[in-house]
Motif scaffolding. Structure first.
Motif, mmCIF file in Angstrom:
data_model
loop_
_atom_site.group_PDB
_atom_site.id
_atom_site.type_symbol
_atom_site.label_atom_id
_atom_site.label_comp_id
_atom_site.label_asym_id
_atom_site.label_seq_id
_atom_site.Cartn_x
_atom_site.Cartn_y
_atom_site.Cartn_z
ATOM 1 N N TYR A 65 -3.303 -8.176 -7.696
ATOM 2 C CA TYR A 65 -3.077 -7.843 -9.106
ATOM 3 C C TYR A 65 -3.983 -6.712 -9.582
ATOM 4 N N GLU A 66 -5.134 -6.521 -8.934
ATOM 5 C CA GLU A 66 -6.029 -5.437 -9.340
ATOM 6 C C GLU A 66 -5.424 -4.068 -9.037
ATOM 7 N N TYR A 67 -4.492 -4.030 -8.096
ATOM 8 C CA TYR A 67 -3.842 -2.781 -7.713
ATOM 9 C C TYR A 67 -2.526 -2.576 -8.461
ATOM 10 N N ILE A 68 -1.756 -3.639 -8.622
ATOM 11 C CA ILE A 68 -0.390 -3.464 -9.143
ATOM 12 C C ILE A 68 -0.178 -4.141 -10.497
ATOM 13 N N GLY A 69 -1.179 -4.852 -10.999
ATOM 14 C CA GLY A 69 -1.055 -5.537 -12.278
ATOM 15 C C GLY A 69 -0.642 -6.992 -12.110
ATOM 16 N N LYS A 70 -1.108 -7.843 -12.999
ATOM 17 C CA LYS A 70 -0.862 -9.285 -12.878
ATOM 18 C C LYS A 70 0.615 -9.632 -13.020
ATOM 19 N N GLU A 71 1.287 -8.989 -13.957
ATOM 20 C CA GLU A 71 2.705 -9.305 -14.194
ATOM 21 C C GLU A 71 3.558 -8.936 -12.981
ATOM 22 N N LYS A 72 3.317 -7.743 -12.420
ATOM 23 C CA LYS A 72 4.079 -7.292 -11.249
ATOM 24 C C LYS A 72 3.779 -8.182 -10.040
ATOM 25 N N ALA A 73 2.517 -8.583 -9.877
ATOM 26 C CA ALA A 73 2.149 -9.434 -8.738
ATOM 27 C C ALA A 73 2.879 -10.772 -8.802
ATOM 28 N N LEU A 74 2.908 -11.387 -9.983
ATOM 29 C CA LEU A 74 3.601 -12.669 -10.139
ATOM 30 C C LEU A 74 5.115 -12.506 -9.947
ATOM 31 N N VAL A 113 -7.127 -7.093 0.925
ATOM 32 C CA VAL A 113 -6.663 -7.229 -0.460
ATOM 33 C C VAL A 113 -6.068 -8.604 -0.704
ATOM 34 N N THR A 114 -5.361 -9.158 0.282
ATOM 35 C CA THR A 114 -4.727 -10.468 0.107
ATOM 36 C C THR A 114 -5.339 -11.496 1.053
ATOM 37 N N HIS A 115 -5.254 -12.772 0.656
ATOM 38 C CA HIS A 115 -5.794 -13.867 1.461
ATOM 39 C C HIS A 115 -4.834 -15.052 1.487
ATOM 40 N N SER A 116 -3.540 -14.797 1.376
ATOM 41 C CA SER A 116 -2.595 -15.912 1.294
ATOM 42 C C SER A 116 -1.200 -15.450 1.689
ATOM 43 N N ASN A 172 -2.357 -15.677 -9.716
ATOM 44 C CA ASN A 172 -3.344 -14.607 -9.553
ATOM 45 C C ASN A 172 -4.761 -15.158 -9.515
ATOM 46 N N ASP A 173 -4.911 -16.478 -9.670
ATOM 47 C CA ASP A 173 -6.239 -17.085 -9.737
ATOM 48 C C ASP A 173 -6.923 -17.156 -8.374
ATOM 49 N N MET A 181 -12.522 -6.028 6.460
ATOM 50 C CA MET A 181 -13.222 -5.118 5.571
ATOM 51 C C MET A 181 -12.202 -4.642 4.536
ATOM 52 N N GLU A 182 -12.579 -4.578 3.295
ATOM 53 C CA GLU A 182 -11.644 -4.146 2.256
ATOM 54 C C GLU A 182 -11.409 -2.648 2.383
ATOM 55 N N VAL A 183 -10.168 -2.283 2.630
ATOM 56 C CA VAL A 183 -9.809 -0.889 2.849
ATOM 57 C C VAL A 183 -9.629 -0.186 1.502
ATOM 58 N N LYS A 184 -10.137 1.035 1.403
ATOM 59 C CA LYS A 184 -9.978 1.780 0.158
ATOM 60 C C LYS A 184 -8.540 2.260 0.043
ATOM 61 N N LEU A 185 -7.837 1.762 -0.972
ATOM 62 C CA LEU A 185 -6.422 2.078 -1.184
ATOM 63 C C LEU A 185 -6.201 2.498 -2.631
ATOM 64 N N ASP A 186 -5.103 3.211 -2.865
ATOM 65 C CA ASP A 186 -4.760 3.531 -4.249
ATOM 66 C C ASP A 186 -3.864 2.427 -4.804
ATOM 67 N N ASN A 187 -3.325 2.626 -5.990
ATOM 68 C CA ASN A 187 -2.514 1.583 -6.619
ATOM 69 C C ASN A 187 -1.179 1.356 -5.936
ATOM 70 N N ASN A 188 -0.811 2.223 -4.976
ATOM 71 C CA ASN A 188 0.404 2.029 -4.187
ATOM 72 C C ASN A 188 0.101 1.345 -2.855
ATOM 73 N N LEU A 189 -1.162 0.927 -2.668
ATOM 74 C CA LEU A 189 -1.649 0.356 -1.404
ATOM 75 C C LEU A 189 -1.545 1.386 -0.280
ATOM 76 N N GLU A 190 -1.716 2.646 -0.651
ATOM 77 C CA GLU A 190 -1.639 3.773 0.274
ATOM 78 C C GLU A 190 -3.051 4.283 0.558
ATOM 79 N N THR A 191 -3.297 4.671 1.800
ATOM 80 C CA THR A 191 -4.607 5.189 2.181
ATOM 81 C C THR A 191 -4.731 6.650 1.752
ATOM 82 N N VAL A 192 -5.839 7.277 2.148
ATOM 83 C CA VAL A 192 -6.020 8.701 1.857
ATOM 84 C C VAL A 192 -4.989 9.539 2.606
ATOM 85 N N HIS A 193 -4.395 8.965 3.652
ATOM 86 C CA HIS A 193 -3.338 9.645 4.397
ATOM 87 C C HIS A 193 -1.987 9.234 3.803
#
Length: 457
Positions: free
Chosen positions: A88-97, A434-437, A81-82, A410-422
């Motif tokens: 991890y900011e959306y789904i938590g560090k433990e879940k991301a790993l 959100v991701t770069h790897s 997560n480094d 551009m960083e898209v505004k998403l909720d914790n499910n990575l879902e848009t306003v739609h």
């Protein structure tokens, strides 16, 4: 034609979304739309002999196609997560790993089982770096290599091709909100779906901005990373690469307090061209096959730049610098470190006499005419800092290729499910900002697939 799920983009995020959906619910009707070719048809015409520079193909085989820009990368999956994104900011560090580890398990099952897992845990290099004003970031790194990465992708495609509809060479022109889902519009026809996953990667940054604007999805300005690719004799960094393979090292410059970092280290690798939206930049690859290894190691040195008011177009700034490099060098410029410090351009004669033989046919030139002074000063400082932990890095014959630019959507505004306003429209991977790897993008694909599975099961 109506699908349960349509995925836009066959990069790591799209592939792992499709795989997870297919495996968990074989009854789902899934389609993947991709601008580029299937994996076996992805061939860059640059051979260094007949074709020495980019000829601007209709679709870039390096950036587009099954596997995305990561298909011909050196296949490094960093489980951390480094760095690599902010999933991890959306789904938590433990879940991301946990999801990155799950992706690693799949890669091992589809051809990467003999690839080594490197780790910074317990490394004495962390202390050595701190003693020299450098910081080594924590990570476990699975290195597939460009060759094994290709094998893994090929095996995954074989598993999916008869169960999922792949539409190659089919760019999506627009996404429309319709009753009960979404309409995917291409040049030939339109396709409807209940759920839509957008995973277009860095090369789809301009397209993504347009889609978000059309759908009134809020975006935030992201950063752009600017710098060079360094090429040195492999023995200079062998004590680091043998133990860690990928060492992510960060340095804060004394002059401007900017952060300079190493990125994408390729032991015994090659330097390559990269085409992003028609702009030629530089990148690096490495292979697991001993026959394909070189005597050189290459890595990027990058400085991140963020912009706010009144200028917000980070990618536009990076593009303008890359275009300047293309204008002066006809593509990528290469310069000896000694020439850069002496304030002179490299020429053909000095390159021919250089002890480090370049692995990319680039134009000898002067990077000080391309990169802003602040960024170049930071890179020079970083090279001298690295020289303290890897003596020889700052030798005159060290090669610098420019420019290397990492564009971020551009960083898209998403909720914790990575879902848009739609509802039912998800944006994942590097295309979401959100991701770069590879690992983070792949993990985001699995995560969103599971969100959809919960709704349909």
């Amino acid at each position: 034609m109506k699908y349960d799920v349509i995925i836009v983009g066959a990069g790591p995020g799209g592939i792992f979304s499709a795989y997870e959906l297919m495996k968990s619910n074989p009854n789902l009707k899934i389609a993947v739309f991709e601008t580029g070719n299937p994996l076996e048809k992805r061939h860059c015409p640059i051979d260094g002999k007949k074709v020495k520079s980019c000829i601007h193909c209709k679709t870039c085989a390096i950036m587009n196609g099954f596997g995305g820009a990561g298909a011909f990368s050196d296949g490094k999956y960093n489980i951390t997560n480094d760095f690599g994104g902010t999933l991890y900011e959306y789904i938590g560090k433990e879940k991301a790993l946990e999801l990155m580890q799950y992706v690693d398990d799949i890669n091992m099952a589809y051809g990467g089982e003999n690839c080594k897992l490197f780790s910074t845990a317990g490394s004495g290099f962390k202390k050595l770096c701190l003693q020299n004003k450098l910081r080594l970031l924590d990570a476990s790194v699975r290195h597939l290599g460009t060759d094994i990465n290709y094998v893994v992708l090929g095996n995954l495609y074989e598993e999916m091709k008869d169960k999922i509809d792949f539409h190659f060479l089919t760019p999506v022109e627009n996404i429309e909100v319709i009753d009960g889902g979404y309409r995917i519009v291409t040049a030939r026809e339109s396709y409807d779906c209940t759920y839509c996953i957008v995973s277009v990667g860095r090369s789809g940054s301009k397209w993504m901005e347009t889609i978000c604007k059309n759908l009134n999805i809020e975006t935030l300005s992201n950063r752009v990373d600017l710098g060079v690719r360094v090429e040195i004799p492999a023995v200079i960094f062998s004590h680091l690469t043998d133990e860690l393979y990928e060492s992510k090292i960060v340095y804060q410059t004394e002059k401007f307090e900017d952060r300079v970092r190493t990125f994408c280290m390729n032991p015994n690798g090659i330097v390559v061209n990269e085409n992003t939206n028609g702009i030629i930049t530089v990148n690096g690859h490495s292979f697991e096959d001993p026959a394909k290894k070189t005597d050189n190691t290459n890595f990027a040195l990058l400085v991140a730049k963020h912009f706010s008011e009144p200028f917000k177009d980070s990618n536009g700034y990076g593009e303008s610098i890359a275009r300047l490099s293309n204008m002066l060098g006809g593509g990528v410029i290469v310069q000896r470190f000694g020439d850069l410090e002496r304030g002179r351009r490299s020429n053909v004669k000095r390159m021919e006499e250089n002890s480090v033989r370049p692995t990319l046919a680039a134009t000898p030139g002067d990077l000080s005419l391309v990169l802003p002074k602040r960024i170049l000063d930071g890179i020079i400082e970083m090279i001298h800092a690295l020289d303290k932990i890897a003596p020889g890095t700052a030798n005159d014959d060290t090669l610098l290729y420019g420019v290397e630019v990492k564009f971020y959507n551009m960083e898209v505004k998403l909720d914790n499910n990575l879902e848009t306003v739609h509802k039912g429209l998800y944006m994942i991977g590097d295309g979401s900002g959100v991701t770069h790897s590879l690992s983070h993008a792949s993990a985001s694909g699995v995560y969103v697939a599971r969100q959809i599975l919960e709704k349909v099961n």
